[in-house]
Structures are given as C-alpha cells and as structure tokens.
Write a protein that holds these residues in place. Structure first.
Motif, PDB file in Angstrom:
ATOM      1  N   ALA A 174       0.831  -1.202   0.000  1.00  0.00           N
ATOM      2  CA  ALA A 174       0.000   0.000   0.000  1.00  0.00           C
ATOM      3  C   ALA A 174       0.868   1.255   0.000  1.00  0.00           C
ATOM      4  CB  ALA A 174      -0.931  -0.008   1.211  1.00  0.00           C
ATOM      5  N   CYS A 175       1.942   1.242   0.809  1.00  0.00           N
ATOM      6  CA  CYS A 175       2.839   2.404   0.868  1.00  0.00           C
ATOM      7  C   CYS A 175       3.485   2.669  -0.480  1.00  0.00           C
ATOM      8  CB  CYS A 175       3.945   2.189   1.901  1.00  0.00           C
ATOM      9  SG  CYS A 175       3.430   2.518   3.571  1.00  0.00           S
ATOM     10  N   LEU A 176       3.968   1.595  -1.113  1.00  0.00           N
ATOM     11  CA  LEU A 176       4.626   1.781  -2.411  1.00  0.00           C
ATOM     12  C   LEU A 176       3.654   2.342  -3.434  1.00  0.00           C
ATOM     13  CD1 LEU A 176       7.120  -1.023  -3.377  1.00  0.00           C
ATOM     14  CD2 LEU A 176       7.527   1.348  -2.757  1.00  0.00           C
ATOM     15  N   ALA A 177       2.423   1.807  -3.437  1.00  0.00           N
ATOM     16  CA  ALA A 177       1.420   2.324  -4.364  1.00  0.00           C
ATOM     17  C   ALA A 177       1.169   3.804  -4.071  1.00  0.00           C
ATOM     18  CB  ALA A 177       0.128   1.531  -4.238  1.00  0.00           C
ATOM     19  N   GLY A 178       1.117   4.149  -2.782  1.00  0.00           N
ATOM     20  CA  GLY A 178       0.908   5.547  -2.414  1.00  0.00           C
ATOM     21  C   GLY A 178       2.045   6.432  -2.884  1.00  0.00           C
ATOM     22  N   ILE A 179       3.275   5.970  -2.695  1.00  0.00           N
ATOM     23  CA  ILE A 179       4.432   6.768  -3.115  1.00  0.00           C
ATOM     24  C   ILE A 179       4.433   6.952  -4.624  1.00  0.00           C
ATOM     25  CG2 ILE A 179       6.950   6.701  -3.311  1.00  0.00           C
ATOM     26  CD1 ILE A 179       6.952   5.420  -0.496  1.00  0.00           C
TER      27      ILE A 179
END
Lengths: 415, 273
Positions: A177-182
């Motif tokens: 989720a974090c990577l997608a957000g970044i």
C-alpha cells in the motif's frame, strides 16, 4: 457506550459482524469451496480498488484509468516481500517498509523546504520529491539491508512461525500500500495539474508503463523472482477471510471518515468547481493529490490481498484493458455512492467470474464477455445514474449537525 | 498618494492602506486588458469600479485574486506582495470575492457551501478526520455552529439543508456573499452583485452591503453595471474604459465628467434619473 452510538453505527457493526461470522462459518465448514472463496476475496479486492477510484473520480472528479497500475504495484511489492521471506530473505521487508518510512520522512522535509519558496514550478517540485524517493530507497537497499536485515530476521525467527507469518503478511500488505501511495504521489504531482480528461489519458499511460515494466521484471528490473512475462509463482497463499474483511472494513472506514470531514468537503468542492474552490481558499492541487494518493493506497492494499489469495501474478492481469473494470464498477454502482461501489464490486466478480463462467452452457464460456457489455449498454440507457444513484446505507450517509432550536425565532426577524 | 481621488476627508486618509495596486498592466497575448492601473483602498472604504463591457474590471479582480498573474506592476495587500501567489493563498490572507456569474457549489447543500469556505481554518488534519478524534468532533461542531450563525445573518438559516442550486436567484447571490465572508476576510471584492436583480432586490442588496461592511469591518471594492447601486453606495469611483482609468472621483463628480459621459454614461444617463 452503546447508548451513545448512533443507531446507524450499531446496525453497521451488527451487520458487519453477521457477514463476517456467516462467511467464516461457511468457509470453515467447507460449504463454500475454494473457487467460491476466491470469488469472495476477489470481489473484496476489486471493491477496494473501485472505492479508491470512486474517491478519485466520483468525489474528486479526476478521471483515472491508472488504478490497476497501483493495484499491480501493491500486488507485486507485497508478493515479493513474502516470497523473499519464505525463501528466508528478509530484505524485502527491510527495503519496502523502512524505505517507505524513510521516503515519507524525506517528503515531510522536502515539503517544509519547498514551502519556504514562492512560485516553485511543478516540475521542480516533482524533481525534488523523486530525488528524495531515490535517495531513500538507495539508503534502504545499500545501508539498511545489511544493517537491519539480520536483526529483523532473528526477531521474526524467535517468534512462533504462525505469529511471524502474520506479521510478515501485515508488513507485506502495508508495504504494498505504501509503495502504491508513493508511486501515485510522484505520478500525481505533475499529472494532476492537467485537466480531468488529459489526466485520464496520462493515467492510462501509467497503467501501460507498469504493465510493460512487469513484463520485464527479470530483464530491465532486478527482480528475477518475478519472472517477467512468465508470471510470478510461489507466492504463499496467506490471505484469509479475517484479513480480507479487516482490509475492506479499514478502507470503508477511512474513506467514510475522510469524506465526512472538512477535508472531504474540500475534496468534493474541487469536483464541483475547481476555480471557485480555489477562490474560497482551498488548495485544489494538494486536495487532488491527497484524494489520488489515498485512492491509490486502497488499490495497493487490494493488490496485496489479491496476490496472496491467487498465489500467482501475471502482468497480463494488470493490462490496461483490465483497468476499465473499476471504472465500470464505479459508474455502474453510482458515482459518489460508496454503497453502490462495494455491492457492485462483489456483484461484478460474482457474475462475471462466478455465475457466468460456471453456468453458461459448455462451449459458450467466452460469451460472458458478450453478456456483460450488453448489461452495461442496457444499464446506461435505462439508469445512467448507476444502480444505486447516490444512495448510501445510513452508516455511510453524511450526518447533518442538528438544527439549533433558536433558529425559528431568529429566522422571523431576519431580512 | 496614487490611486485615489483628491479631496477625501483627512480622517479617512489617515486610516491604514488595505489594498494597493501600482502601475498594473496585463496582456492576454497581444491584447492589452489592463494598462497602468493604480488603486489604493484604505480600511473601511466602499469603492466602486465601473466601466462599459470589456473595460477590464473583472480582469482587475482576477489579477488581485491570482487567477491571472499581472504582466507588470505591483499588487500589495496590507503591504504584502500578491503577484505570483496562488489563489488559495491570497484568499487565505484575508481577501474574498464573489463572481459575476454565480459560482456556488450548486450540487451541495447551503450549509456545505459555507462550511467549505471554513476549510482553511478547520483546525484539524487528515489524521484527526480518519480517527474521529476529540479535536475533530469539537472543531466540526464549532464549524457547523459558526456556519449556522452566518446563514442566519443572511436569512438562509432555514434553508441550510437545501441544495444550493435550487435556491431562487436572489438567495443564491446572498449565499455567495455569505460564503465569501465565512472565512473572515478583511477585503471583499464584489463582482456585479446586482446582475440580474430587480429594483427591489437591489434595494435589499444595498442594505445588505452596508450591513456587512459595518458588521464585519470590511473594505469593499465593487464592480458594477447598475448605476443606481454604484452612485448610491460607493464613496468614490474609478471608471475604466479599454483597460485604462479614464476618471476617478466622487459619484457626483464622476457623473459630470465628460470622459465618462462619453464612454459610458452618455447612453445611460437617461436611465439614472
């Protein structure tokens, strides 16, 4: 405690519990076989992606076709973390988790730094953020893996296997989720400046780029375990119903709470009239990035859930053609109706992958791809506002503050 | 001082400057929309900006609020330069405006229209809204109360749950002013507030403008076509034609000014009296 809650909240909790228990029982007793289990989990994942898109398109008015790109990023990133973990390599956890945390920290610093200047162009802003990202992940790969890797490994080895597995899975979902957000943040800064239609085309381009990169993970990108266009195998099948339920619930609650706040009103005002929103003091650019990142985080989380249920990832399933699915679901269920999106998401998978695949006569299975466009056509002609229009179940409906009692008297003396 | 007529009472001239525009020029491509415009507003003034269609009045508003960036010249609000700032920052500094053609969030409720303008002052962030913290609940209740108070001042209290687009025209104008004032601005820019109003509504509007100026301690700059409104309520007037200032003075003087009569009032003088 219970008395203080709204009726709608009580109903929502009760309904959620019932659904959770019933499906868990059906799964435990083996009444639902693995096929139907897959359908339910897939439905939940697609609902999360579609909810994210509804936030971006339905509530913020930015037409995005890129959600499958973020879905893919979430899926592959979390799959890589767990894959490496089962092959006793903790580097995935360290790089994605700590790299993301470092990136967020650097973003805060860069934002504070850029705030000191007036008139920073979008591209300059973008350059700063992308440099920060590269720096953070370079540090994570080069510095943190040898430093923290053994420590993380030994801590997780000490814990019982079942517990460490859940922790790793949690970290994998979070990391995806974090990577997608970044990724969506970096992509959104320059591209959200474009108008809505142009933004749509640009996001379509993003999905295609992601798909092409995934086709070449073992050649261009340094991830031989993803096996490029042959598809990634050997992902542990860790997704269970509690995880699916918790993720979907989290997405629903976060989205509801954001939409029912001042931030949510700002998001909606940008959809209504971006210029007017700016001229009542709302930072439209930041608001758009916020909605876009939040929606993409949902997609990334859904990707992790889906990857660990299917246990097999193939770039073809993140094709740009697929990226129309969440769009269809959102429009079908009713733009800016969360209820509609969730129900339609499940219904969509249930119909397309469940009923039609199983019950169309033999030799006619591919006809399901004829049936659903027809359903869409009829739907758009008969009910263009979507199945649910703007309907929401009471819990998701906005609660208006109570009218003060004095209103009526004052009203009479007013002009 | 530039940008002011002669003969204003000394006690007004002693007040602090709110808005200052110096030699502002703006080009759209090769079209000169505003040329060498200067204007100085002091605290509490109610000033008119008039001129025939296409004279550049709305462009002046758009330059102040950062919709366009002035090609040349300087715009200052309480001494701070505005040129190059994004619109929302200018608004947050304490300037509010309305639009010639009403731009409400017409699918949202009356209450939400006002509450959206509070957003920059909401006092809580994303984390508070996700977790529904105590702070969120307190601020949210405070905001709703403030918005309600506002709507009641403008006689919209009972219609707060109506969809803004469904209000009658006069009330939509009123709501737009309410929304502009919600964030406690010090300077209010009204762009043709009387457009499309009948004489009785204009009378009400005049009362309303006086009322809000006193109640909210505002400085008001008004663009208008309707002479009756401008001549009656403005303390002094700047007249524009083809992007340039052609006259400036008190209503009675401006009405007699030959340039103005030629450019503008010539055709409409009959309508005034």
């Amino acid at each position: 405690m219970l008395r203080r809650m709204r009726k709608s909240t009580v109903y929502f909790i009760a309904g959620g519990l019932i659904i959770f228990v019933v499906i868990q029982l059906l799964l435990s007793l083996g009444i639902l076989n693995n096929y139907w289990r897959g359908i339910i989990f897939w439905g939940a994942a697609i609902s999360m992606v579609a909810l994210g898109l509804n936030l971006i398109y339905g509530f913020n008015g930015q037409f995005s076709l890129g959600q499958y790109g973020f879905y893919a990023i979430g899926a592959y990133a979390s799959a890589d973390i767990t894959y490496r973990w089962v092959h006793s390599d903790p580097s995935g956890i360290v790089v994605v988790l700590f790299g993301s945390l470092l990136t967020l920290g650097l973003y805060v610093a860069v934002t504070a730094f850029l705030r000191r200047f007036y008139g920073v162009t979008v591209m300059a802003r973008f350059t700063f953020y992308i440099l920060a990202t590269i720096l953070a992940f370079a540090i994570a790969v080069a510095g943190l893996v040898p430093l923290l890797g053994p420590a993380v490994n030994s801590i997780l080895q000490v814990l019982p296997a079942a517990i460490s597995r859940q922790i790793v899975f949690f970290v994998a979902l979070l990391g995806g989720a974090c990577l997608a957000g970044i990724a969506s943040f970096l992509f959104g800064i320059p591209v959200l400046e474009l108008g809505s239609d142009y933004f749509g085309i640009a996001t379509l381009g993003f999905t295609i780029i992601v798909k092409v990169l995934l086709d070449n993970t073992d050649t261009i990108l340094p991830f031989p375990e993803m096996k490029g266009a042959r598809g990634m195998i050997g992902i542990p099948q860790w997704t269970t119903w509690p995880w699916v339920f918790a993720s979907l619930l989290l997405v629903i609650l976060v989205m509801r709470n954001v939409l029912h706040s001042s931030v949510g009103r700002a998001i909606v005002s940008v959809r209504e009239d971006e210029r007017a929103a700016e001229l009542v003091g709302i930072d439209a650019a930041t608001t758009k990035v916020l909605a876009f990142v939040l929606g993409s985080v949902f997609a990334g989380l859904a990707g992790g859930i889906r990857a660990h249920d299917l246990a097999f990832l193939h770039p073809q399933s993140f094709n740009f053609i697929q990226s129309f699915n969440p769009l269809i679901i959102v429009v079908f269920g009713g733009l800016s109706s969360m209820t509609g999106t969730i129900i339609t998401g499940f219904f969509w998978i249930f119909l397309l992958e469940g009923l039609l695949r199983l019950y169309l006569p033999e030799g006619f299975e591919t006809w399901r791809l004829v049936v659903y466009p027809l359903v869409l056509l009829v739907m758009m002609l008969l009910r263009p506002e979507g199945l649910f229009g703007r309907y929401e179940i009471p819990f998701l409906r906005r609660v208006l503050p109570p009218l003060p009692t004095k209103t009526v008297e004052i009203q009479e003396e007013a002009v | 001082m530039n940008g002011r007529p002669e003969g204003i009472a000394p006690e007004i001239e002693a007040r602090p400057v709110v808005l200052e525009m110096d030699n502002v020029t703006h080009f759209f491509g090769s079209l000169r929309a505003v040329f060498d415009f200067d204007l100085t507003l002091r605290h509490g003034e109610l000033v008119g900006l008039i001129g025939p269609n296409g004279a550049g009045k709305t462009t002046v508003f758009n330059l102040i609020t950062g919709v366009y960036r002035a090609t040349q010249g300087d715009i200052r609000y309480k001494g701070a330069g505005l040129v190059g700032l994004p619109s929302h920052e200018i608004i947050q500094m304490g300037i509010a405006r309305t639009f010639q053609n009403i731009r409400l969030f017409s699918n949202l409720t009356v209450l939400d229209n006002v509450r959206i303008a509070y957003h920059p002052h909401s006092g809580y962030g994303l984390v508070d809204s996700v977790l529904h913290t105590k702070r969120f609940r307190a601020k949210e209740a405070e905001m709703a109360e403030q918005a309600q108070e506002f709507l009641e001042i403008f006689g919209l209290g009972e219609r707060r749950n109506d969809i803004a687009g469904s209000l009658p025209y006069g009330l939509q104008r009123r709501l737009e002013i309410a929304r502009a004032l919600a964030a406690y601005p010090r300077l209010l820019l009204l762009d043709e507030p009387a457009a499309g109003m009948n004489p009785q509504e204009i009378d009400e509007l005049m009362d309303l403008i006086h009322f809000i100026r006193d109640r909210f301690d505002l400085t008001i700059l008004l663009v208008e076509h309707r002479m009756r409104l401008v001549m009656n309520i403005c303390e002094w007037i700047t007249v524009m034609d083809f992007g340039e200032i052609i006259a400036r003075g008190f209503p009675a003087d401006v009405r007699k000014d030959p340039h103005v009569v030629e450019a503008y009032l010539g055709r409409q003088a009959v309508e005034i009296r």
